[in-house]
Structure formats: C-alpha cells, structure tokens
Design a protein around this motif. Structure first.
Motif, mmCIF file in Angstrom:
data_model
loop_
_atom_site.group_PDB
_atom_site.id
_atom_site.type_symbol
_atom_site.label_atom_id
_atom_site.label_comp_id
_atom_site.label_asym_id
_atom_site.label_seq_id
_atom_site.Cartn_x
_atom_site.Cartn_y
_atom_site.Cartn_z
ATOM 1 N N UNK A 196 -12.914 23.122 -2.700
ATOM 2 C CA UNK A 196 -12.576 22.926 -4.083
ATOM 3 C C UNK A 196 -10.991 22.862 -3.730
ATOM 4 N N UNK A 197 -10.040 23.502 -3.381
ATOM 5 C CA UNK A 197 -8.614 22.931 -3.738
ATOM 6 C C UNK A 197 -7.321 21.842 -2.504
ATOM 7 N N UNK A 198 -8.539 21.510 -1.705
ATOM 8 C CA UNK A 198 -8.556 20.381 -0.996
ATOM 9 C C UNK A 198 -7.654 20.901 0.424
ATOM 10 N N UNK A 210 -8.031 22.003 3.230
ATOM 11 C CA UNK A 210 -8.456 21.774 5.163
ATOM 12 C C UNK A 210 -7.884 20.458 5.579
ATOM 13 N N UNK A 211 -7.548 20.322 6.547
ATOM 14 C CA UNK A 211 -7.150 19.339 7.003
ATOM 15 C C UNK A 211 -8.528 18.787 7.753
ATOM 16 N N UNK A 212 -8.933 17.369 8.204
ATOM 17 C CA UNK A 212 -10.247 17.252 9.600
ATOM 18 C C UNK A 212 -10.685 18.396 10.378
ATOM 19 N N UNK A 213 -9.584 18.434 10.849
ATOM 20 C CA UNK A 213 -9.591 19.151 12.032
ATOM 21 C C UNK A 213 -9.523 21.091 11.747
ATOM 22 N N UNK A 214 -9.193 21.752 10.860
ATOM 23 C CA UNK A 214 -9.269 23.163 9.800
ATOM 24 C C UNK A 214 -11.099 22.968 9.978
ATOM 25 N N UNK A 215 -11.157 21.512 8.888
ATOM 26 C CA UNK A 215 -12.854 21.609 8.163
ATOM 27 C C UNK A 215 -13.637 21.200 9.830
ATOM 28 N N UNK A 216 -13.551 20.634 10.780
ATOM 29 C CA UNK A 216 -14.451 20.316 11.626
ATOM 30 C C UNK A 216 -14.329 22.231 12.185
ATOM 31 N N UNK A 217 -13.238 22.392 12.542
ATOM 32 C CA UNK A 217 -13.354 24.305 13.644
ATOM 33 C C UNK A 217 -14.674 25.195 12.613
#
Length: 172
Positions: A107-109, A111-118
């Motif tokens: 919602x608040x944008x 997350x980096x792609x790596x954080x999102x992946x984790x």
C-alpha cells in the motif's frame, strides 16, 4: 479426462512430452507418458524435479490473478472429496506471519523487489511447514493455488537474481 472411479490429470508441459497422473479409487497414484507407458525418468537435475518421499500428492496450479485458478481448484476439491479422497487446499499469501507487513508495504510502496521476495519466502516457508508437508505426509492430496513457480517468475521479472531466488526457495 474424467472417469467414474478415477481422476486422470493430463499435462502438456512436462520435459518428456505429455504425461498423465492417475488417482484411482484405491488412492495410489500412477503416472504415464503420452497416456500409455509408465514415465521413465532420468536422475533429477534440480531439487524441484526430485520426487517427494511422502504418501500424498501435490497438485499446483499457477497463473495470473483472475485466471480461474481458485475456481478450478475448488471444483477439483469438491470432485475429489465427493469420491472420498482426503484433500487439503492452500493458497499463496496465506500465512498470518507476514500478511500485515505485505499489505502495508504494498500500500505504501515500501518494499524493494528483494524485500518483497523475502516476505513471500517467509510466507511460503510457513505454508510449506504447516499447510503442505503435514497433509502430504498423512497421504492427502494437497491442492496448491500457486507454489514456488510464482515466486520464480515474479521475483526474477522484478530484477532479483534467479540463483538467489532459487536458493531462498530451496526448501520447496
């Protein structure tokens, strides 16, 4: 193909050509290639190609949002249960451990792609540990609305290194 006392699932995308997984009334699954001879498999090339040692069966359905995955799995679940098969349904992003963090981060944008992946990996590890492996060990059919293949496609498309994604999801 549907028959009275068994479910036959035909796949088109396996490395050796079309394959069939049969779930007969006795609950012992068999597989064959091109609908005829048993599948002869060479040594697995990756952990994902290694058969699991459990009595149950894992059926994964992948696809984009709104493609009908959940609807088809619900129909399959009803069909299997009506024939007396023990079934467990599981879906992507179902772990309570990270649900709030994921929603807030999206919602608040944040997350980096790596954080999102984790975060997805934590969700998947929890799901694998508590919703997938125990039913497989008990001999159930596990219907998974998405599995690690979603993570591979999504994370790599977002720029996360493929080897890193495979390593993070290696417990699968």
């Amino acid at each position: 193909m549907r028959e009275k006392d068994r479910l036959v699932i035909e796949t088109a995308g396996s490395p050796g050509g079309p394959a069939t997984l049969e779930l007969p009334a006795n609950g012992h699954a068999t597989s064959s290639s091109n609908g005829a001879n048993p599948v002869t498999r060479t040594a697995p090339k990756t952990l994902l190609e290694t058969p699991h040692p459990y009595k149950g069966r894992l059926i994964c359905v992948e696809g984009i949002d709104g493609s009908g995955k959940s609807t088809q799995l619900l129909l399959l679940e009803r069909w299997l249960r009506a024939r007396g098969y023990p079934v467990h349904f599981t879906e992507w992003n179902s772990s309570r451990l990270v649900r709030r963090s994921m929603q807030r981060g999206k919602k608040k944008n944040l997350l980096t792609p790596t954080t999102f992946s984790l975060l997805h990996a934590v969700d998947f590890a929890d799901r694998l540990t508590y919703q997938i492996l125990p039913p497989l060990k008990a001999g159930m059919i596990v219907l998974a609305d998405r599995y690690v293949y979603t993570a591979f496609a999504r994370d790599v498309a977002r720029g996360v290194h493929p080897d890193w994604v495979r390593a993070v999801y290696s417990p699968a």
